[in-house]
Design a protein around this motif. Structure first.
Motif, PDB file in Angstrom:
ATOM      1  N   ARG A   1       0.855  -1.189   0.000  1.00 11.49           N
ATOM      2  CA  ARG A   1       0.000   0.000   0.000  1.00 11.49           C
ATOM      3  C   ARG A   1       0.885   1.230   0.000  1.00 11.49           C
ATOM      4  O   ARG A   1       1.335   1.692   1.043  1.00 11.49           O
ATOM      5  N   ARG A   2       1.137   1.748  -1.169  1.00  3.28           N
ATOM      6  CA  ARG A   2       2.078   2.857  -1.293  1.00  3.28           C
ATOM      7  C   ARG A   2       1.601   4.102  -0.566  1.00  3.28           C
ATOM      8  O   ARG A   2       2.400   4.839   0.004  1.00  3.28           O
ATOM      9  N   ILE A   3       0.320   4.365  -0.581  1.00  6.46           N
ATOM     10  CA  ILE A   3      -0.193   5.593   0.026  1.00  6.46           C
ATOM     11  C   ILE A   3       0.021   5.567   1.541  1.00  6.46           C
ATOM     12  O   ILE A   3       0.331   6.590   2.164  1.00  6.46           O
ATOM     13  N   LEU A   4      -0.105   4.371   2.130  1.00  6.22           N
ATOM     14  CA  LEU A   4       0.164   4.248   3.561  1.00  6.22           C
ATOM     15  C   LEU A   4       1.654   4.368   3.836  1.00  6.22           C
ATOM     16  O   LEU A   4       2.060   4.891   4.888  1.00  6.22           O
TER      17      LEU A   4
ATOM     18  N   PRO B   1      14.013   8.644  -0.710  1.00  5.29           N
ATOM     19  CA  PRO B   1      13.897   7.684  -1.814  1.00  5.29           C
ATOM     20  C   PRO B   1      12.659   6.800  -1.705  1.00  5.29           C
ATOM     21  O   PRO B   1      11.996   6.526  -2.719  1.00  5.29           O
ATOM     22  N   LEU B   2      12.338   6.366  -0.499  1.00  4.69           N
ATOM     23  CA  LEU B   2      11.169   5.500  -0.324  1.00  4.69           C
ATOM     24  C   LEU B   2       9.876   6.253  -0.623  1.00  4.69           C
ATOM     25  O   LEU B   2       8.991   5.745  -1.314  1.00  4.69           O
ATOM     26  N   THR B   3       9.774   7.474  -0.095  1.00  8.89           N
ATOM     27  CA  THR B   3       8.578   8.273  -0.369  1.00  8.89           C
ATOM     28  C   THR B   3       8.439   8.578  -1.852  1.00  8.89           C
ATOM     29  O   THR B   3       7.353   8.464  -2.430  1.00  8.89           O
TER      30      THR B   3
ATOM     31  N   CYS C   1       7.308   5.470  -3.797  1.00  6.03           N
ATOM     32  CA  CYS C   1       5.876   5.195  -3.594  1.00  6.03           C
ATOM     33  C   CYS C   1       5.017   6.147  -4.429  1.00  6.03           C
ATOM     34  O   CYS C   1       4.046   5.745  -5.080  1.00  6.03           O
ATOM     35  N   ASN C   2       5.376   7.420  -4.397  1.00  4.62           N
ATOM     36  CA  ASN C   2       4.630   8.418  -5.160  1.00  4.62           C
ATOM     37  C   ASN C   2       4.736   8.152  -6.659  1.00  4.62           C
ATOM     38  O   ASN C   2       3.729   8.177  -7.377  1.00  4.62           O
TER      39      ASN C   2
END
Length: 460
Positions: A280-283, A320-322, A325-326
């Motif tokens: 769940r990328r948004i989470l 990088p992780l954020t 995901c975006n």
């Protein structure tokens, strides 16, 4: 994945070369002029074309051969670096004496061309990389940026003693030829296009179509708003971290804090490249942003080099992780034929925040918050009792406000059902498998309809 890896390697080498110039030229400007404003204006003119020309770049990415557009961008960026080199060569030959504003023109030229690369490459990645590896691909992009951030200043410092600033500029110009060579040996898949329809439409109509796609999907609008506010906060933190540190220590300690931050970003890039991000990328975006928000609260503690070094490393570790995901959400929800325009519009809004921060951030710190937190300032008897007073404490107060803004931003995003459920409510727009790259053979009508770059124009 082979095509992606080849282009990524070429772009990484050119990014590393650019980081050498950024550090060396910035040091030259500040040491020569002693002006923070002059230093800031160099950054401003390097960033301005990104804001002004990105919409045009997005349209071209969806109309033209994206590989050729990236070739044009890299060649033009190399030209900008060569022009700066020529300025120093002319000064050495006694033809003129360099003034800081001489750099503005070459920076505008180089940045204008390099702006063409971002939407073309961002729009192509989903066609080259399987859906399950998109997060890792974004991680590799962040990894190259992190390595460049760490290695660039170190290599530039070493090279300055041997080849000087002119030599570094030549190294940067040469680095672009690795990116150009990589693009010459690959072929990009072509997204579906309606050539006749594109020929009848204006550039403005194409830009509007990209904006309408975003506007009609409330989940994407919410995500864009969240990332835009985040961009403002991050830009402000990057601007204010140096004054916060230098208020209580020296530049040597600042160097170690910057290195610690680079290591944090490098670690985040490696983790993202291996993991790819949560399901769940948004989470994931919400959790990582919450972590970064709490990290900013540490600015209220008594100033300490180890504390800020660790905090900076953790703060940038989340980048990088954020970002991955975006990127994953946008790359999977936007049709391939619209990717260029949508990516460009997103970048315009995000970079506009950075541009505004470069203009107002220093003024807010110097004229508003630092006086408020001076020993005899208006907040010395209230907030000052908690976080202290004196030089740097106004910046610390700004960090606290930014921390609250981060947490409020996350809460608003999670309270919006459309944004919170954007991954499940919007259908995927990607093909099941990457397209096989082919040599593009556009119809004559498509070639005739292609818009031309207007030399020296900033109109989008």
């Amino acid at each position: 994945m082979r095509t992606f890896g080849t282009v990524w390697l070429g772009q990484f080498i050119s990014t590393l070369g650019s980081s050498l110039t950024t550090f060396a030229l910035g040091a030259y400007v500040y040491q020569t002029s002693g002006s923070v404003t002059g230093f800031a204006l160099v950054s401003f003119f390097g960033l301005l074309p990104t804001v002004l020309l990105s919409p045009l770049a997005g349209v071209l990415a969806d109309r033209w051969d994206r590989r050729k557009l990236m070739l044009l961008g890299d060649m033009g960026a190399a030209l900008g670096i060569f022009l700066i080199w020529a300025l120093f060569a002319g000064e050495k030959a006694g033809l003129w004496t360099i003034k800081i504003w001489y750099f503005y023109g070459p920076l505008l030229i180089g940045s204008s061309f390099s702006t063409m690369c971002f939407p073309a490459w961002t729009a192509t990645v989903p066609l080259l990389v399987p859906r399950k590896h998109l997060g890792r691909a974004s991680g590799m992009a962040e990894l190259s940026a992190a390595i460049s951030q760490i290695a660039g200043p170190i290599i530039a410092t070493a090279l300055l003693g041997f080849i000087g600033l002119q030599g570094i500029l030549l190294v940067d110009a040469i680095s672009y030829f690795f990116a150009i060579a990589a693009l010459f040996i690959v072929r990009f898949p072509t997204p579906p296009r309606d050539a006749a329809r594109a020929g009848r439409r204006s550039l403005r109509a194409d830009i509007v179509e990209g904006w309408h796609f975003i506007r009609e999907r409330r989940g994407l609008i919410g995500l864009m708003a969240f990332v835009t506010i985040t961009g403002f906060i991050v830009s402000m933190v990057m601007l204010l971290i140096n004054p916060l540190v230098l208020a209580f220590t020296d530049i040597d300690h600042l160097k170690w804090i910057a290195t610690s931050a680079g290591v944090g970003m490098l670690t985040g890039g490696v983790v993202t490249s291996i993991w790819g991000g949560p399901q769940r990328r948004i989470l994931g975006i919400a959790a990582l942003s919450t972590m970064s928000g709490f990290i900013l609260l540490l600015a209220a503690l008594p100033p300490s080099v180890p504390l800020i070094a660790v905090s900076a490393a953790v703060f940038v570790f989340t980048f990088p992780l954020t970002s991955a995901c975006n990127q994953f959400i946008w790359q999977t929800k936007v049709p391939p034929e619209l990717q260029g325009r949508v990516a460009a519009l997103r970048r315009v809004v995000f970079q506009a925040m950075a541009l505004s921060v470069s203009l107002v951030g220093g003024v807010l710190a110097d004229k508003v918050f630092e006086p408020l937190m001076a020993h005899d300032g208006a907040l010395a008897g209230s907030v000052g009792r908690v976080i202290g007073t004196g030089q740097g404490r106004g910046v610390a107060l700004m960090f606290l406000i930014l921390s609250v803004l981060v947490l409020v931003n996350v809460a608003v995003m999670l309270m919006s059902p459309r944004t919170r459920n954007v991954e499940s409510e919007l259908p995927d727009a990607l093909p099941a498998h990457p397209r096989i790259p082919t040599v593009p053979t556009p119809a004559p009508a498509d070639v005739a309809a292609a818009p031309r770059l207007a030399t020296g124009s900033s109109e989008s």
